[in-house]
Write a protein that holds these residues in place. Structure first.
Motif, mmCIF file in Angstrom:
data_model
loop_
_atom_site.group_PDB
_atom_site.id
_atom_site.type_symbol
_atom_site.label_atom_id
_atom_site.label_comp_id
_atom_site.label_asym_id
_atom_site.label_seq_id
_atom_site.Cartn_x
_atom_site.Cartn_y
_atom_site.Cartn_z
ATOM 1 N N LEU A 60 1.389 -1.479 -0.018
ATOM 2 C CA LEU A 60 -0.011 -0.241 -0.443
ATOM 3 C C LEU A 60 1.093 1.224 -0.046
ATOM 4 C CD1 LEU A 60 -2.187 -1.246 3.397
ATOM 5 C CD2 LEU A 60 -2.068 -1.596 0.762
ATOM 6 N N CYS A 61 2.336 1.115 0.063
ATOM 7 C CA CYS A 61 2.757 1.923 0.028
ATOM 8 C C CYS A 61 3.792 2.611 -0.851
ATOM 9 C CB CYS A 61 3.616 1.754 2.057
ATOM 10 S SG CYS A 61 4.747 3.223 2.577
ATOM 11 N N MET A 62 4.720 1.272 -0.666
ATOM 12 C CA MET A 62 5.783 1.535 -2.021
ATOM 13 C C MET A 62 6.043 1.049 -3.010
ATOM 14 S SD MET A 62 7.215 3.954 0.266
ATOM 15 C CE MET A 62 9.076 4.328 -1.072
ATOM 16 N N SER A 107 6.809 10.285 -3.271
ATOM 17 C CA SER A 107 6.286 9.976 -1.971
ATOM 18 C C SER A 107 4.697 9.503 -2.364
ATOM 19 C CB SER A 107 6.183 10.101 -0.630
ATOM 20 O OG SER A 107 5.942 9.454 0.134
ATOM 21 N N GLN A 108 3.798 8.887 -1.331
ATOM 22 C CA GLN A 108 2.201 8.797 -1.748
ATOM 23 C C GLN A 108 1.969 9.372 -2.577
ATOM 24 O OE1 GLN A 108 2.638 6.319 -1.172
ATOM 25 N NE2 GLN A 108 4.087 5.855 0.629
ATOM 26 N N GLY A 109 2.027 10.821 -3.522
ATOM 27 C CA GLY A 109 0.894 11.350 -4.450
ATOM 28 C C GLY A 109 1.603 10.774 -5.593
ATOM 29 N N THR A 143 10.740 6.706 1.414
ATOM 30 C CA THR A 143 10.134 5.892 2.201
ATOM 31 C C THR A 143 8.930 5.764 3.754
ATOM 32 O OG1 THR A 143 12.417 5.013 3.453
ATOM 33 C CG2 THR A 143 11.964 2.884 2.300
ATOM 34 N N GLY A 144 8.025 5.255 3.700
ATOM 35 C CA GLY A 144 7.384 5.525 4.663
ATOM 36 C C GLY A 144 7.674 5.168 5.644
ATOM 37 N N GLN A 145 7.806 3.620 6.173
ATOM 38 C CA GLN A 145 7.580 2.994 7.395
ATOM 39 C C GLN A 145 8.973 2.409 7.571
ATOM 40 O OE1 GLN A 145 4.307 0.192 7.741
ATOM 41 N NE2 GLN A 145 4.700 0.006 5.767
ATOM 42 N N PRO A 146 9.547 2.332 8.727
ATOM 43 C CA PRO A 146 10.858 2.978 9.675
ATOM 44 C C PRO A 146 11.743 1.656 9.327
ATOM 45 C CG PRO A 146 9.123 1.639 10.900
ATOM 46 C CD PRO A 146 8.366 1.901 10.271
ATOM 47 N N GLY A 194 -4.657 11.583 3.397
ATOM 48 C CA GLY A 194 -3.008 10.983 4.111
ATOM 49 C C GLY A 194 -3.232 11.397 5.054
ATOM 50 N N ARG A 195 -1.711 12.393 5.944
ATOM 51 C CA ARG A 195 -1.920 12.036 6.801
ATOM 52 C C ARG A 195 -1.449 13.278 7.942
ATOM 53 N NH1 ARG A 195 -0.086 7.597 3.517
ATOM 54 N NH2 ARG A 195 0.397 6.261 5.164
ATOM 55 N N ILE A 196 -1.523 13.124 8.891
ATOM 56 C CA ILE A 196 -1.317 14.593 9.978
ATOM 57 C C ILE A 196 -0.280 14.565 11.283
ATOM 58 C CG2 ILE A 196 -4.021 15.045 9.722
ATOM 59 C CD1 ILE A 196 -3.245 13.851 12.424
ATOM 60 N N TRP A 214 0.177 8.742 13.962
ATOM 61 C CA TRP A 214 0.976 7.220 12.992
ATOM 62 C C TRP A 214 -0.005 6.269 12.713
ATOM 63 C CZ3 TRP A 214 5.100 6.201 10.423
ATOM 64 C CH2 TRP A 214 5.234 4.621 9.930
ATOM 65 N N HIS A 215 -0.622 6.248 11.680
ATOM 66 C CA HIS A 215 -1.196 5.074 10.851
ATOM 67 C C HIS A 215 -2.724 4.932 11.356
ATOM 68 C CE1 HIS A 215 2.507 3.544 8.597
ATOM 69 N NE2 HIS A 215 1.552 4.285 8.233
ATOM 70 N N THR A 216 -2.475 4.491 12.147
ATOM 71 C CA THR A 216 -3.500 3.883 12.953
ATOM 72 C C THR A 216 -4.233 4.049 14.269
ATOM 73 O OG1 THR A 216 -3.873 1.191 13.527
ATOM 74 C CG2 THR A 216 -4.196 2.103 11.479
HETATM 75 MO MO LIG Z 1 3.504 3.826 4.314
#
Ligand SMILES: [Mo]
Ligand SMILES: Nc1nc2c(c(=O)[nH]1)N[C@H]1C(S)=C(S)[C@@H](COP(=O)(O)OP(=O)(O)OC[C@H]3O[C@@H](n4cnc5c(=O)[nH]c(N)nc54)[C@H](O)[C@@H]3O)O[C@H]1N2
Ligand SMILES: Nc1nc2c(c(=O)[nH]1)N[C@H]1C(S)=C(S)[C@@H](COP(=O)(O)OP(=O)(O)OC[C@H]3O[C@@H](n4cnc5c(=O)[nH]c(N)nc54)[C@H](O)[C@@H]3O)O[C@H]1N2
Ligand code: SF4
Length: 880
Positions: free
Chosen positions: A137-139, A292-294, A329-332, A587-589, A593-595
């Motif tokens: 869903l991310c990369m 990134s995600q756009g 990258t999004g996640q650690p 998207g994000r604020i 973090w995510h959920t």
């Molecule tokens: Mo992500």
């Protein structure tokens, strides 16, 4: 906050578990179950900086709310019983229906060692490739784009390139909120070299656009057209690096032909903006394009990636300092997961599942009884297979798909209907864990040990500082135990993460011998103590004679020909929304973090935004009859969400924006993925999460309410959203029918039969203000009105625990100004405080605000907002 400086000298060096910047953190137990946290000055990614989320890590680690023992059917069970059940059910399912009837759905937040063991169990021993990860869903589009162009999924750049660049182009990236420390490094570089230029390409105005010299507010989904136009401009202006192209690139002419026929009109950009961008890009050698995600989360995500890579390849701007395409990258451990082969179409160490030699190599190394010959199901298809019964046993680790996958109600129902579901998580209260047959308590950040790789290919250690709560166990250990119980004792006989890491590094040596770039063979003989002491290390780290550092510097790529591929890509036709529909961007604020399973535990991170919201343009709000702070009903064919309206021209007319974070734990109808359809990019399988067609209507409740309480409420109201705050909980409420008796309603809401109630109820205005006291102190207050309630929220929240009846007023006395919504989460400074200090103390810079109020002087995440408050206030003063 002053104790930030009082860090014990023996603090543990570890790595932040949130975004892919991969900041180094110093952590030390505070003796009360939490941690003191400071940025690690010696870590190359952050050099001591941390953002608001990283700074608040210490407040998220206590054992409150953690699952302490395994559960079978919602009842505590022993590890033996739980893992025997998992092993038996998986074995039986495989025996009856074949290996493809089972699946693992894992996460870019697992450590490399966890990932390695999960992948080995599924691909080498169960014999299916049905292991996919939320990185889909991310990369996934970047992975596919990189592989098409470079023959390998490798990010060429480093963070220093951003500081060396003369032009940074951010495409579909809200770096200020999503990679805040990188953003701060760019801001510092721009301050030091004011000639540096920044362009942001985003249909929305964001905190990131504040530093942009040029913001291209592009029509959503038209990035391919823009970068195709750029490629033809590069050619027209004679900026093609002919030498580089002739030696190192294939596909140039076809790609240029496709680009030249492209029409940039669809981008909706003005001629002046477009020309300015094209000239800047073409004429600036040292250009880094961050994306990134756009870009990734699009039905055309992979083509978007290649459209960007084409421009860098045509100009040879790759593999050298200060230039290159840069997927953040999004996640650690999104990057580590890609290296270790966590996606259903990959093997470990950048080896390919479809290549028989690679399969043989990995299978031989593992002494694997069964290697799959085909890629497994990608995330969205995996859950379709769960729904239609092809997958009968599913193990979800470290991700919350009932919230984060598109068509989330479908996914939720699929999981609920699956014959056997296992979830490994920190808690059993997530929307996904609540559906599982078996929930396994995993250790979390602060407790676990292993490695992660960040956006610039630097491998860092996460180190445990706290003991595991209850019986929680490490993910690698849980997976390996199941492997042994399924009958593969030797293959899964690991005693510590260092052992797993050595095996992985040894496998990379074989991969490198096959010509793969991923090579950490130089780390294959680390002793346990050397592994424990491992400092941040960029791969490749080879035991062969192989240069470390920058990739592609020699113009050599990892395709069969050794050349990079330019790829002709065409802008997809954008289906117009029907007149009644709006295009929903998600998207994000900054502070969640995510959920929200971890960040929502830190009160200060809930102050920036405490409720799910919908950004909508003033023209659209007017047309829909939506007024500020009312509620909107957002629907699609797939589901419904109810969100607080935030009227702003940050978003374009016809498009709306909603955050991804809210779950059923924190709001009645905030799971935005319920309305997002599961449309995926045909190459990468990545969902398009940024362009759902939705209908919007006023929610129109009979009453709105706001409540503060010392304990978490379980409101049964039609609408609710709740957030933990410093002194308790704050809840926004609304109902379709006005309660007959407000006091009875309040008693039920607060679930406090013995509390003393005092109230001010005005039937003529249909308003109510109710305070509840127990043992003489305030334990709850409720404010209700037919329109969104005007109450000084922070003020009344701060009264919890106080004696007296001040809460009934709902606002502070004239001598106590309301600080307003929090802007600086570190020092809890509100917008009203900042605006009046700017005006009264004549503050002219973000630094001056910091000196006067401390705001923005710790993590710096709110500095873009301080800058815009400064501009707005000073601009207003100038106009007066
Ligand atoms: Mo992500
Ligand atoms: N605070 C915070 N930080 C995070 C995370 C978090 O949850 N919270 N999550 C992390 C993770 S896993 C990830 S993947 C990253 C994501 O980091 P980002 O990709 O920066 O974040 P998003 O908000 O998902 O989306 C970025 C932008 O894409 C824009 N966009 C939408 N459609 C288009 C389009 O068609 N073209 C262009 N050019 N832009 C478009 C959106 O308006 C949005 O501003 O953040 C990481 N960092
Ligand atoms: N509409 C829309 N949807 C999106 C996106 C979007 O922009 N728009 N973005 C997508 C992207 S880029 C991403 S990355 C995903 C993220 O979506 P998810 O991965 O579903 O979100 P998280 O909240 O990070 O889930 C991590 C889970 O693992 C648990 N956990 C934390 N640490 C550990 C651990 O060490 N071990 C175990 N076993 N569990 C742990 C947490 O409690 C939490 O439940 O969302 C995607 N969904
Ligand atoms: S930028 Fe913030 S969230 Fe990302 S790694 Fe650094 S401290 Fe953590």
């Amino acid at each position: 906050m002053k104790d930030l400086d009082l860090m014990p000298a023996n603090a543990t060096c570890t790595t932040c578990p949130y975004c892919g910047v991969g900041c180094g953190v110093l952590a030390s137990p505070d003796g009360a179950g939490r941690l003191k946290i400071k940025g690690d000055p010696a870590h190359p990614a952050n050099q001591g900086r941390l953002c608001s989320k990283g700074s608040a890590l210490g407040e998220t680690v206590d054992s409150d709310g953690r699952l302490l023992a395994p559960q079978i059917d919602n009842r505590s069970a022993s590890w033996d019983d739980a893992l025997d059940l998992v092993a038996t059910r998986f074995k039986d399912t495989i025996a009856k229906h074949g290996p493809d009837a089972v699946a693992f759905y894992v996460s870019g937040q697992l450590l490399t060692e966890d990932y390695y063991v999960a992948n080995k169990l599924m691909k080498g021993f169960i014999g299916s490739a049905n292991i996919d990860t939320n990185s889909r869903l991310c990369m996934a589009s970047t992975v596919a784009g990189h592989k098409r162009a470079f023959g390998t999924d490798t990010v060429p750049g480093t963070y220093e390139d951003l500081e060396l660049a003369d032009l940074i182009v951010l495409v579909g990236s809200n770096l200020a909120w999503c990679h805040p420390v990188l953003y701060q490094r760019i801001v510092a570089a721009k301050n030091a070299r004011p000639n540096m230029r920044i362009v942001v390409i985003d249909p929305r105005r964001t905190a990131t656009t504040d530093i942009a010299d040029l913001h291209l507010q592009i029509t959503p989904g038209t990035d391919v057209a823009l970068f195709n136009r750029l490629l033809s401009e590069i050619h027209q202006q004679g900026a093609v690096d002919a030498d580089f192209v002739s030696k190192h690139v294939t596909g140039f002419s076809d790609t240029l032909d496709a680009a030249t026929s492209a029409d940039a009109g669809v981008t909706g950009l003005s001629h002046a903006d477009l020309t300015q961008f094209l000239n800047l890009w073409v004429r600036t050698e040292k250009t880094v394009t961050i994306f990134s995600q756009g870009v990734n989360q699009s039905a055309q995500g992979t083509d978007k990636v290649n459209a960007i890579l084409n421009c860098h390849l045509a100009t040879g701007r790759i593999g050298h300092p200060g230039m290159g395409p840069f997927s953040v990258t999004g996640q650690p451990n999104a990057m580590g997961g890609r290296e270790v082969g966590g996606l259903a179409n990959m093997l470990a160490c950048h080896l390919d599942i479809e290549n028989p030699d690679h399969r043989a190599l990995v299978g031989g190394f593992w002494s694997a009884p069964a290697m799959p010959e085909q890629p497994g199901l990608k995330a969205v298809d995996m859950f379709r297979a769960v729904s239609d019964g092809r997958i009968k046993a599913l193990w979800i680790m470290c991700t919350n798909p009932a919230v984060s996958l598109p068509d989330a109600d479908f996914v939720r129902d699929a999981i609920a209907g699956c014959d056997f579901t296992v979830v490994s998580d920190l808690t059993n209260t997530t929307d996904t864990a609540r559906l599982a047959d078996v929930v396994l308590p995993a250790t979390g950040w602060g407790e676990k040990d292993g490695t992660v790789t960040n956006s610039e290919r630097v491998i860092s250690r996460q180190r445990g500082v706290l003991p595991a709560p209850g019986q929680a166990r490490h993910d690698w250990d849980i997976i390996a135990d199941v492997g042994r119980r399924m009958g593969w004792q030797n293959a899964f006989d690991y005693s510590c993460p260092a052992e797993i890491f050595r095996e992985y590094a040894a496998l990379s040596s074989l991969a490198a011998a096959q010509g793969k770039d991923f090579d950490i063979s130089g780390l294959a003989e680390l002793s346990n103590s050397e592994y424990d002491a491992l400092r941040p290390t960029r791969w490749p780290v080879s035991r062969r004679d192989r240069p470390a550092g920058r990739m592609f510097a020699d113009g050599r790529f990892f395709t069969a020909t050794g050349r990079a591929n330019m790829l002709p890509v065409e802008q997809a036709t954008m289906e117009p929304s029907t007149p009644r529909q709006y295009r929903l961007n998600t998207g994000r604020i900054r502070d969640q973090w995510h959920t929200m399973t971890r960040t929502a535990r830190a009160p200060r991170l809930n102050q920036h935004y405490g409720e799910p919201f919908l950004e909508i343009h003033p023209e659209d709000a007017l047309a829909l009859g939506l007024k500020p702070a009312e509620l909107a009903l957002v629907t699609s064919d797939h589901g419904t969400a109810v969100l607080r309206v935030l009227i702003t021209d940050r978003t374009r007319p016809g498009t709306v924006f909603a955050p991804i974070h809210w779950t059923s734990e924190y709001a009645s109808a905030g799971r935005i993925c319920t309305v997002v359809p599961a449309i995926t990019d045909p190459v990468s399988g990545q969902p398009d999460s940024k362009a759902a067609d939705v209908l919007i209507a006023p929610y129109a409740p009979a009453w709105y309410g706001f409540a503060v309480s010392t304990t978490k409420l379980d409101p049964k109201t039609d609408y609710w959203a709740t957030a933990r705050h410093i002194s308790g909980w704050r809840s926004e409420l609304a109902g379709l029918q006005t309660p007959e008796n407000w006091e009875d309603f309040a008693r039920a809401l607060f679930n406090t039969p013995n509390a003393e109630i005092s109230s001010v109820i005005d039937p003529s205005k249909s308003t109510a203000r109710i305070a509840l006291h127990e043992n003489g102190v305030l334990i709850g207050a409720l404010y209700a009105a037919p329109e969104p309630v005007a109450v000084a929220r922070s003020h009344v929240a701060a009264l919890l625990g106080d004696p007296g009846s001040a809460a009934l007023a709902g606002r502070p006395g004239a001598d106590q100004p309301d600080p307003g919504a929090t802007v600086c989460a570190c020092f809890n400074v509100g917008v009203n405080t900042i605006v009046s200090a700017i005006a009264e103390q004549n503050l002219l810079s973000v630094e001056a605000i910091g000196e006067a109020l401390e705001a923005g002087s710790n993590c710096g995440s709110c500095r873009p907002e301080l800058a815009s408050l400064l501009n707005a206030t000073l601009g207003q003063a100038a106009a007066e």
